[in-house]
Design a protein around this motif. Structure first.
Motif, short mmCIF file in Angstrom:
data_model
loop_
_atom_site.label_atom_id
_atom_site.label_comp_id
_atom_site.label_asym_id
_atom_site.label_seq_id
_atom_site.Cartn_x
_atom_site.Cartn_y
_atom_site.Cartn_z
N GLY A 1 0.78 -1.23 0.00
CA GLY A 1 0.00 0.00 0.00
C GLY A 1 0.81 1.27 0.00
N PHE A 2 2.14 1.18 -0.15
CA PHE A 2 2.98 2.38 -0.19
C PHE A 2 3.07 2.90 -1.62
N ARG A 3 3.07 4.25 -1.74
CA ARG A 3 3.21 4.89 -3.04
C ARG A 3 4.61 5.46 -3.16
N PRO A 4 5.16 5.46 -4.38
CA PRO A 4 6.54 5.93 -4.55
C PRO A 4 6.69 7.41 -4.20
N CYS A 5 7.75 7.74 -3.49
CA CYS A 5 8.08 9.14 -3.19
C CYS A 5 8.45 9.85 -4.48
N PRO A 6 7.87 11.03 -4.75
CA PRO A 6 8.17 11.74 -5.99
C PRO A 6 9.59 12.31 -6.02
N HIS A 7 10.25 12.40 -4.89
CA HIS A 7 11.57 13.01 -4.83
C HIS A 7 12.70 12.03 -5.15
N VAL B 1 12.08 8.32 -6.17
CA VAL B 1 11.79 7.16 -6.99
C VAL B 1 11.57 7.64 -8.42
N THR B 2 12.34 7.15 -9.33
CA THR B 2 12.25 7.61 -10.72
C THR B 2 10.96 7.11 -11.36
N PRO B 3 10.43 7.86 -12.31
CA PRO B 3 9.19 7.42 -12.97
C PRO B 3 9.29 6.02 -13.55
N ALA B 4 10.44 5.66 -14.05
CA ALA B 4 10.60 4.33 -14.65
C ALA B 4 10.37 3.23 -13.62
N GLU B 5 10.79 3.52 -12.39
CA GLU B 5 10.62 2.52 -11.33
C GLU B 5 9.25 2.60 -10.69
#
Ligand SMILES: [Zn+2]
Length: 70
Positions: A57-63, A65-69
């Motif tokens: 349920g965790f969302r990637p940190c925008p700072h 985590v790269t968009p590709a990942e």
């Protein structure tokens, strides 16, 4: 930024307050990892993968985590 010593075995760090997951290899000042460590509201994952974090349920940190990942 230096990776927190106690997490040297882990790449993905979850913030249980915001439900964001950070990539310790790319964490920036904006991630406030030091503050997260101090709060003790963090978690790590087994296996230590972004997929596992997302499953929990965790969302990637925008700072960090790269968009590709993410
Ligand atoms: Zn981050």
């Amino acid at each position: 930024m230096a990776r927190p010593a106690r997490f040297e075995q882990f790449r993905w760090l979850g913030d249980k307050r915001s439900m964001r997951v950070h990539d310790a290899d790319h964490a920036s000042e904006a991630c406030r990892i030091d503050e997260l460590m101090a709060s003790e509201q963090f978690t790590c994952f087994g296996p230590d993968t972004l997929a596992e974090a997302r499953n929990r349920g965790f969302r990637p940190c925008p700072h960090c985590v790269t968009p590709a990942e993410g």
